[in-house]
Write a protein that holds these residues in place. Structure first.
Motif, PDB file in Angstrom:
ATOM      1  N   ASN A  34       3.061  64.098 -26.083  1.00 14.90           N
ATOM      2  CA  ASN A  34       2.783  62.757 -25.584  1.00 14.90           C
ATOM      3  C   ASN A  34       3.090  62.702 -24.092  1.00 14.90           C
ATOM      4  OD1 ASN A  34       3.398  59.895 -24.870  1.00 14.90           O
ATOM      5  ND2 ASN A  34       2.916  59.573 -27.034  1.00 14.90           N
ATOM      6  N   THR A  83       3.364  54.885 -17.868  1.00 13.57           N
ATOM      7  CA  THR A  83       2.665  55.328 -19.069  1.00 13.57           C
ATOM      8  C   THR A  83       1.655  54.290 -19.536  1.00 13.57           C
ATOM      9  OG1 THR A  83       4.584  56.632 -19.753  1.00 13.57           O
ATOM     10  CG2 THR A  83       2.974  56.088 -21.452  1.00 13.57           C
ATOM     11  N   ASN A 124      -0.833  59.648 -17.509  1.00  7.62           N
ATOM     12  CA  ASN A 124      -0.629  58.536 -18.429  1.00  7.62           C
ATOM     13  C   ASN A 124      -1.793  58.410 -19.404  1.00  7.62           C
ATOM     14  OD1 ASN A 124      -2.623  57.386 -16.848  1.00  7.62           O
ATOM     15  ND2 ASN A 124      -1.475  55.518 -16.363  1.00  7.62           N
ATOM     16  N   HIS A 125      -1.660  57.457 -20.323  1.00 11.61           N
ATOM     17  CA  HIS A 125      -2.677  57.292 -21.365  1.00 11.61           C
ATOM     18  C   HIS A 125      -4.032  56.924 -20.763  1.00 11.61           C
ATOM     19  CE1 HIS A 125       0.375  57.687 -24.402  1.00 11.61           C
ATOM     20  NE2 HIS A 125       1.040  56.618 -23.977  1.00 11.61           N
ATOM     21  N   CYS A 153      -5.865  59.991 -19.505  1.00 12.63           N
ATOM     22  CA  CYS A 153      -6.397  60.769 -20.630  1.00 12.63           C
ATOM     23  C   CYS A 153      -7.656  60.113 -21.194  1.00 12.63           C
ATOM     24  CB  CYS A 153      -5.333  60.908 -21.718  1.00 12.63           C
ATOM     25  SG  CYS A 153      -3.908  61.927 -21.244  1.00 12.63           S
TER      26      CYS A 153
END
Length: 320
Positions: free
Chosen positions: A2, A23, A42-43, A46
């Motif tokens: 993660n 994040t 971070n998300h 992605c």
């Protein structure tokens, strides 16, 4: 793994809050070391890039390279951030599935307690839809250029064929790389002025080269010329001088006189590369060195260019 568990530590008592904020930030964020290797993302990044964090970790942003920006663009970017300055601009990146997206990107150097640069933080905002809505003036000039002249990929195919023919004779092949400057509207999101300038400059270049030469549009304000039958550097230099002279006369755009500068890099086959990709890359290196020397400079490729700081800066983003 993660992204929130990545081994990056904020030197502050607010570490948990800051890590949570980064994040969950809506903008895409990634952090690299000074060699450009991704250490954290971070998300949002992605999701934007289409890559899982494990696929990004340890890779450089070249993973996202679409080829829309030339090596000189990225060389100047890295030169700026390695000097400790913030870089801001627009890039066209490629997702994992091969689709392209446009991003407004800011890269900020991070310094450690000793004042040395330790990392870079890149923040991207997806502006693909915004550019699509605001595409009228931007696209007209670009599409006109793209429809009339080969792009970088097509240029490589033509160069490869020309070098194959030349290998069966004593003829030489030269790649002349040209970067235009002198007006801010030539770069980034093109305005009406930028479009007009780009098209007018392309016309002058096209009218200056020989009928046997091929002109290609390989970047925002960058061109490449495939010149065959070049027996020596003097002939190549004479061509470069003609190109700079053609661009030296002022352009009149919307009633304003605009003078452009043209930096030129030259690589010649077979001595500077026996394969098309290598020859074009070496012409890129020569062009980068020309831009470092000032305006309206011309530089032939030298072997030392590919192994010096300029070569490292270019490869940090464009090498796959």
């Amino acid at each position: 793994m993660n992204p929130a568990q990545a081994p990056y530590h904020f030197q502050t008592a607010l570490q948990p809050l800051l890590l949570q904020a980064f994040t969950q930030l809506a903008n895409a964020v990634f952090i690299t070391d000074t060699a450009g290797r991704i250490e954290w993302a971070n998300h949002a990044f992605c999701a934007l890039s289409g890559y899982e964090f494990d696929e990004l970790l340890g890779r450089t942003p070249s993973l996202l390279s679409s080829g829309s920006e030339g090596p000189v663009f990225y060389a100047e970017l890295w030169q700026k951030v390695l000097s400790g300055r913030v870089w801001h601009g627009q890039v066209i990146d490629k997702r994992k599935d091969g689709t392209l997206y446009a991003a407004d990107e800011t890269i900020t150097p991070l310094r450690n307690e000793d004042g040395a640069i330790s990392h870079f933080v890149a923040v991207q905002q997806d502006i693909t839809q915004q550019l699509a809505l605001d595409n009228t003036t931007r696209s007209k000039g670009r599409l006109e250029i793209w429809s009339r002249y080969p792009n970088r990929a097509a240029f490589l195919d033509l160069l490869s064929a020309a070098m194959s023919r030349a290998s069966r004779s004593t003829a030489h092949t030269a790649v002349v790389r040209i970067a235009l400057d002198g007006h801010p509207d030539l770069h980034g999101q093109l305005s009406v002025t930028g479009n007009t300038l780009l098209c007018a400059a392309a016309d002058r270049l096209s009218n200056t080269v020989r009928q046997s030469d091929t002109l290609a549009h390989v970047g925002d304000a960058e061109f490449a010329i495939l010149a065959t039958g070049i027996d020596n550097r003097d002939i190549a230099l004479a061509l470069a001088n003609k190109l700079q002279a053609a661009l030296a006369a002022p352009f009149v755009v919307r009633g304003n006189r605009i003078v452009l500068q043209a930096s030129i890099g030259i690589a010649m086959s077979p001595e500077d590369g026996a394969e098309a990709g290598a020859l074009l890359c070496n012409a890129d290196h020569a062009l980068y060195q020309a831009t470092l020397q000032g305006t309206n400079r011309c530089q032939f490729f030298e072997r030392s260019f590919a192994h010096g700081p300029g070569g490292q800066l270019v490869s940090a983003r464009t090498a796959q």
